[in-house]
Design a protein around this motif. Structure first.
Motif, PDB file in Angstrom:
ATOM      1  N   ILE A  49       2.785   4.444   4.841  1.00 18.28           N
ATOM      2  CA  ILE A  49       2.607   2.996   4.973  1.00 18.28           C
ATOM      3  C   ILE A  49       2.771   2.361   3.594  1.00 18.28           C
ATOM      4  CG2 ILE A  49       1.033   1.139   5.635  1.00 18.28           C
ATOM      5  CD1 ILE A  49       2.087   2.810   7.976  1.00 18.28           C
ATOM      6  N   LEU A  50       3.773   1.494   3.463  1.00 21.19           N
ATOM      7  CA  LEU A  50       4.094   0.894   2.173  1.00 21.19           C
ATOM      8  C   LEU A  50       3.699  -0.575   2.141  1.00 21.19           C
ATOM      9  CD1 LEU A  50       7.716   2.313   1.627  1.00 21.19           C
ATOM     10  CD2 LEU A  50       5.509   3.387   1.121  1.00 21.19           C
ATOM     11  N   GLU A  51       2.982  -0.957   1.085  1.00 17.50           N
ATOM     12  CA  GLU A  51       2.699  -2.365   0.853  1.00 17.50           C
ATOM     13  C   GLU A  51       3.988  -3.085   0.467  1.00 17.50           C
ATOM     14  OE1 GLU A  51      -0.132  -2.487  -2.285  1.00 17.50           O
ATOM     15  OE2 GLU A  51      -1.769  -1.623  -1.107  1.00 17.50           O
ATOM     16  N   GLN A  52       3.979  -4.405   0.591  1.00 20.05           N
ATOM     17  CA  GLN A  52       5.154  -5.189   0.196  1.00 20.05           C
ATOM     18  C   GLN A  52       5.460  -4.999  -1.281  1.00 20.05           C
ATOM     19  OE1 GLN A  52       7.085  -7.032   2.477  1.00 20.05           O
ATOM     20  NE2 GLN A  52       8.474  -6.860   0.737  1.00 20.05           N
ATOM     21  N   VAL A  53       4.432  -4.871  -2.103  1.00 19.23           N
ATOM     22  CA  VAL A  53       4.625  -4.637  -3.537  1.00 19.23           C
ATOM     23  C   VAL A  53       5.449  -3.376  -3.764  1.00 19.23           C
ATOM     24  CG1 VAL A  53       3.410  -3.975  -5.651  1.00 19.23           C
ATOM     25  CG2 VAL A  53       2.574  -5.891  -4.307  1.00 19.23           C
ATOM     26  N   THR A  54       5.167  -2.333  -2.991  1.00 14.83           N
ATOM     27  CA  THR A  54       5.883  -1.066  -3.143  1.00 14.83           C
ATOM     28  C   THR A  54       7.326  -1.188  -2.679  1.00 14.83           C
ATOM     29  OG1 THR A  54       3.800   0.136  -2.819  1.00 14.83           O
ATOM     30  CG2 THR A  54       5.835   1.384  -2.558  1.00 14.83           C
ATOM     31  N   PRO A 295      -9.477   8.167  -0.272  1.00 15.96           N
ATOM     32  CA  PRO A 295      -9.364   8.684   1.089  1.00 15.96           C
ATOM     33  C   PRO A 295      -8.216   7.958   1.785  1.00 15.96           C
ATOM     34  CG  PRO A 295     -11.322   7.303   0.854  1.00 15.96           C
ATOM     35  CD  PRO A 295     -10.761   7.508  -0.517  1.00 15.96           C
ATOM     36  N   PRO A 296      -7.478   8.616   2.660  1.00 18.21           N
ATOM     37  CA  PRO A 296      -6.266   8.016   3.224  1.00 18.21           C
ATOM     38  C   PRO A 296      -6.528   6.880   4.205  1.00 18.21           C
ATOM     39  CG  PRO A 296      -6.696  10.149   4.226  1.00 18.21           C
ATOM     40  CD  PRO A 296      -7.667  10.006   3.107  1.00 18.21           C
ATOM     41  N   LYS A 300      -3.722   3.696   0.726  1.00 12.19           N
ATOM     42  CA  LYS A 300      -3.545   3.165  -0.626  1.00 12.19           C
ATOM     43  C   LYS A 300      -2.996   4.150  -1.639  1.00 12.19           C
ATOM     44  CE  LYS A 300      -4.834  -0.866   0.443  1.00 12.19           C
ATOM     45  NZ  LYS A 300      -3.706  -1.744   0.740  1.00 12.19           N
ATOM     46  N   GLY A 301      -2.995   5.452  -1.367  1.00 12.35           N
ATOM     47  CA  GLY A 301      -2.646   6.431  -2.385  1.00 12.35           C
ATOM     48  C   GLY A 301      -1.273   6.230  -2.989  1.00 12.35           C
ATOM     49  N   LEU A 302      -0.244   6.250  -2.153  1.00 14.49           N
ATOM     50  CA  LEU A 302       1.126   6.076  -2.628  1.00 14.49           C
ATOM     51  C   LEU A 302       1.323   4.692  -3.224  1.00 14.49           C
ATOM     52  CD1 LEU A 302       4.080   6.931  -2.878  1.00 14.49           C
ATOM     53  CD2 LEU A 302       4.402   6.287  -0.482  1.00 14.49           C
ATOM     54  N   ASN A 303       0.720   3.688  -2.621  1.00 11.10           N
ATOM     55  CA  ASN A 303       0.886   2.318  -3.109  1.00 11.10           C
ATOM     56  C   ASN A 303       0.227   2.116  -4.468  1.00 11.10           C
ATOM     57  OD1 ASN A 303       2.282   0.981  -0.769  1.00 11.10           O
ATOM     58  ND2 ASN A 303       0.511   1.810   0.287  1.00 11.10           N
ATOM     59  N   LEU A 304      -0.929   2.732  -4.680  1.00 12.43           N
ATOM     60  CA  LEU A 304      -1.564   2.658  -6.003  1.00 12.43           C
ATOM     61  C   LEU A 304      -0.710   3.347  -7.055  1.00 12.43           C
ATOM     62  CD1 LEU A 304      -5.417   3.267  -5.776  1.00 12.43           C
ATOM     63  CD2 LEU A 304      -4.213   1.207  -6.471  1.00 12.43           C
ATOM     64  N   LYS A 341     -10.528  -1.746  -7.100  1.00  7.13           N
ATOM     65  CA  LYS A 341     -10.566  -2.589  -5.896  1.00  7.13           C
ATOM     66  C   LYS A 341     -10.027  -1.833  -4.684  1.00  7.13           C
ATOM     67  CE  LYS A 341     -10.303  -7.022  -8.302  1.00  7.13           C
ATOM     68  NZ  LYS A 341      -9.453  -8.180  -8.650  1.00  7.13           N
ATOM     69  N   ALA A 342      -8.969  -1.053  -4.897  1.00  6.44           N
ATOM     70  CA  ALA A 342      -8.432  -0.249  -3.799  1.00  6.44           C
ATOM     71  C   ALA A 342      -9.389   0.890  -3.437  1.00  6.44           C
ATOM     72  CB  ALA A 342      -7.069   0.319  -4.181  1.00  6.44           C
ATOM     73  N   GLU A 343     -10.060   1.447  -4.432  1.00  8.08           N
ATOM     74  CA  GLU A 343     -11.081   2.469  -4.161  1.00  8.08           C
ATOM     75  C   GLU A 343     -12.203   1.872  -3.313  1.00  8.08           C
ATOM     76  OE1 GLU A 343     -11.378   5.711  -4.942  1.00  8.08           O
ATOM     77  OE2 GLU A 343      -9.746   6.032  -6.374  1.00  8.08           O
TER      78      GLU A 343
END
Length: 393
Positions: A49-54, A295-296, A300-304, A341-343
């Protein structure tokens, strides 16, 4: 054998490859060292799952064509609790932002193909990688390949080598602080070539049997999860047992729509929250899983990792183009502000959706009460939505 480059990147996962691509586009020489084979890296099943930023960053790096063509845009998520399903319109609540389903394997392949096509230096199966001198002006990376010892002299080292990598482990103990929370359960994940149960939304389930998640990699490949005890073994979970358990945690209508099939991949992953700070040590910089794990649950992992890379690439580009250290000096602070914040969001969503050892009657009803408030309050739904699609850089 000695070579020279401007930036030595350790790790050929998405963060290392993306950093290499961005630096190359800016005319900054780099080499990527990876201890595993390229086939092994591509074989790792990860988030999708990719954020728009990514997505925007992939376009900026010149590798966004396939994700735009094949990625599936999600405008909403759905929460299942107390036997009912409730949509959250993340698109409407965030002024038009979305997330895109696109497997990390495919993203990695895009980056690998681009790097190979441009003839950029990537060393796979680099053994005994070690980093030296990053507290001074002339850092060095050493490794062995096919029995030959190599030394890479560089200006900077980028540690994109994951949680168990050599870069963070090479930092003096007194220079780094690590924060960690380990969760008392795992996720049993199944990948199957079946159509997704909900093709335009990700479904999060909370039930007295535990958490469930319905997501997708494409319109013909789905990724499903159920919460399970950490001591469970994959061999104990037949495909049939998994499908039965998944259905039991969904609302009846959705459960009836689940299309089952043989699993392509099945694994149990532990969950943890982890942050190491700072993320800069002289001329060594950490990015992605080398510095933090989420945690998935919040995807957020890939996006961070991608936003770390955006900050870090910008800092290196500023250094070489403008002879300025401002981006380098503020990299860790800027990245960590967004990371924490993502954490927080991932921790909150994990606590809200999972069954903990002490989540008996009262705890379960508290979760259901919070979920009921969440889906019926525009303010609460908006807070969920804006975190889910990704906070601004």
């Amino acid at each position: 054998m000695k070579t020279r480059t401007q930036v030595a990147i350790i790790g050929a996962g998405p963060s290392g490859l993306l950093l290499g691509q961005l630096l190359h586009k800016a005319g900054i020489d780099n080499i990527i060292l990876e201890r595993q084979s390229g086939e092994y890296v591509l074989g790792r099943i990860r988030a999708g799952i990719l954020e728009q930023v990514t997505v925007d960053l992939l376009k900026e790096a010149g590798v966004g064509e396939r994700v735009q063509r094949e990625g599936v845009v999600h405008h909403s998520i759905e929460l299942v609790f107390a036997g009912s399903r409730h949509p959250i319109d993340v698109h409407g609540l965030t002024g038009g932002k979305v997330v895109t389903a696109y497997g990390q394997t495919e993203l990695t392949r895009d980056l690998m193909d681009a790097r190979q096509a441009q003839g950029l230096a990537t060393v796979y199966e680099a053994a005994d990688v070690s980093v030296h001198g990053f507290d001074g002006a002339q850092p060095v990376v050493r490794y062995r390949k096919d029995g030959v010892e190599h030394e890479v002299q560089c200006d900077f080292i980028a540690g994109c080598d994951g949680f168990h990598g050599v870069c963070r482990a090479s930092v003096p103990k007194g220079a780094i602080t690590e924060y960690e929370k380990v969760y008392p359960f795992g996720w049993l994940g199944v990948l199957a070539d079946v159509p997704p149960v909900s093709p335009h939304a990700i479904v999060y389930g909370n039930s007295d049997r535990g958490f469930s998640l319905c997501s997708m990699r494409s319109m013909t490949r789905s990724r499903y999860y159920v919460q399970c005890p950490l001591e469970d073994k994959v061999e104990e979970w037949s495909d049939q047992r998994f499908w039965d358990e998944l259905r039991s945690r969904l609302d009846p209508e959705l459960a009836a729509r689940v299309v089952t099939g043989p699993s392509i991949e099945k694994s149990i992953a532990p969950l943890r929250s982890f942050v190491a700070e700072p993320m800069r040590f002289g001329r060594l910089f950490l990015a992605g899983d080398a510095a933090h794990i989420v945690p998935p649950t919040g995807a957020k992992g890939l996006n961070l990792a991608a936003t770390d890379v955006k900050y870090l690439a910008g800092a290196f580009i500023e250094h070489y183009a403008e002879n300025s250290a401002a981006g380098i000096d503020t990299y860790s602070q800027r990245a960590l502000r967004r990371i924490w914040k993502a954490e927080r969001f991932s921790w909150w969503l994990t606590n809200l959706m999972h069954r903990f050892p002490d989540t008996q009657g009262f705890g379960q009803r508290m979760q259901e009460a919070e979920l009921d408030y969440l889906v019926n309050s525009k303010a609460a739904s908006t807070a969920l939505a804006e975190n889910y699609v990704g906070l601004p850089l």
